[in-house]
Design an enzyme around this catalytic site. Sequence first.
Site, mmCIF file in Angstrom:
data_model
loop_
_atom_site.group_PDB
_atom_site.id
_atom_site.type_symbol
_atom_site.label_atom_id
_atom_site.label_comp_id
_atom_site.label_asym_id
_atom_site.label_seq_id
_atom_site.Cartn_x
_atom_site.Cartn_y
_atom_site.Cartn_z
ATOM 1 N N ASP A 1 13.240 62.726 53.494
ATOM 2 C CA ASP A 1 13.954 62.779 52.449
ATOM 3 C C ASP A 1 15.690 63.025 52.876
ATOM 4 O O ASP A 1 16.364 63.175 51.904
ATOM 5 C CB ASP A 1 13.921 63.792 51.487
ATOM 6 C CG ASP A 1 12.567 63.447 50.555
ATOM 7 O OD1 ASP A 1 12.655 62.021 50.242
ATOM 8 O OD2 ASP A 1 11.909 64.092 50.059
ATOM 9 N N ASP B 1 9.577 55.192 48.305
ATOM 10 C CA ASP B 1 10.904 55.814 48.152
ATOM 11 C C ASP B 1 11.533 55.729 49.572
ATOM 12 O O ASP B 1 12.671 55.846 49.565
ATOM 13 C CB ASP B 1 10.801 57.210 47.823
ATOM 14 C CG ASP B 1 9.486 57.492 46.860
ATOM 15 O OD1 ASP B 1 8.361 56.614 46.618
ATOM 16 O OD2 ASP B 1 9.640 58.317 45.855
HETATM 17 N N1 GLY Z 1 11.023 60.941 46.027
HETATM 18 C C1 GLY Z 1 10.544 61.584 44.966
HETATM 19 C C2 GLY Z 1 10.605 60.768 43.552
HETATM 20 O O1 GLY Z 1 11.143 59.829 43.445
HETATM 21 O O2 GLY Z 1 9.776 61.447 42.600
#
Ligand code: GLY
Length: 397
Positions: free
Chosen positions: A115, A174
């Site tokens: 992330d 994501d």
């Molecule tokens: N990356 C986590 C979400 O979009 O909830």
Amino acid sequence: MRNLILAVLCSVTFFCLSCKRQDSMDRIIRESLEFSLEQYSAMAGVMADKPDLLPRTIDKDGNLVTAGSGWWTSGFFPGSLWYLYEYSNDPKIREYAKMVTSRIEKEKFNRGTHDLGFMLYCSYGNGYRITGDENYRDVLLTGAKSLITRFRPNIGCIQSWNSRQGWQFPVIIDNMMNLEFLMWAFSQTGDSTYYNICVSHSDVTMKNHFRPDYSTWHVVSYDTITGAVEVKQTHQGASDESAWARGQSWGLYGYTVMYRETGLTRYLDQAVHIADFLINHPNMPDDMIPYWDYNAPGIPDTNRDASAAAIMASALIELAGYADSEKSQRYLEVAEKQIRMLSSPAYRAERGSNGNFILMHSVGSLPAKSEVDVPLTYADYYFIEALMRYRQYLEMR
Ligand code: GLY
């Protein structure tokens, strides 16, 4: 003669109507940015007394919930403040933005998550773009090096989460959102490792994450020895085979960025296919604010996800700049509708309420019963980004 008078009358009417429409979008955007500035100034004042923490959401009693820099959403509040500083030029907002950005610095060494794009590029990335501060650049380049340690050549992807729940090498859609950060690192350093990783990750994801209708699975896990797909499942969606709304928006945004950064038309085609799947989905409501999952049970009596709409609106405004004129017009119409709706009392909070967040009604993870129908920093971030992008579009036409 009569025809000529009619034609002139029609074009005058059309001109007035489009001016009116533009005026009103101008007004909505200015008003929403001013509102965001007020809410987030108040939020920054609260956060000044909470060193090391960043806002996350509110609890059921309306109290602010915070998180440390290691939580995946840490970069969104600083990033929103940078956008609002760019909009307002207010030195106080700049100080607040610097204050909360510095809280994330240690994550540049974090090799335990994918992330870092969200965490560092939204905060330090916007900060560097706006201020040119060389220290910010150094933090970003250290962070980019940390992130690429998660790339595995035999799979061709960056690992999202560490091995868990029986997944050896989970990659979630994501993850496409990290590539803008790595493409920035490529542009800064000229190191083609970054470019090659981004192209490989995008191509493998395009091959394995997407169904024939261009919806995407949430999680694809790979066998670490053979590099083959192990399973295709969900984590935050309604079912393994469903189209989790935010995941679809991440995919749309990610391929739009990859087209911008590489000029490879296969990414533009992918983004257009995803956009068309979403816009024409039978479960997309008329107001274009998606349900939390396009296949959620109980539609229409289930939650909407403002975050999915905000991400989609921002991506569509950019994609409209690359698509053919007919599609471009349609994408802007949809983004406009989403911005109007998110700016209305149905989604935008009242002044001083909502724990100083901007939007209401987002969904974190409904299956986990976590953060359902709440404000979320990433909904606010992409909403502000969409406002800024649409504002730029209005200025340029
Ligand atoms: N990356 C986590 C979400 O979009 O909830």
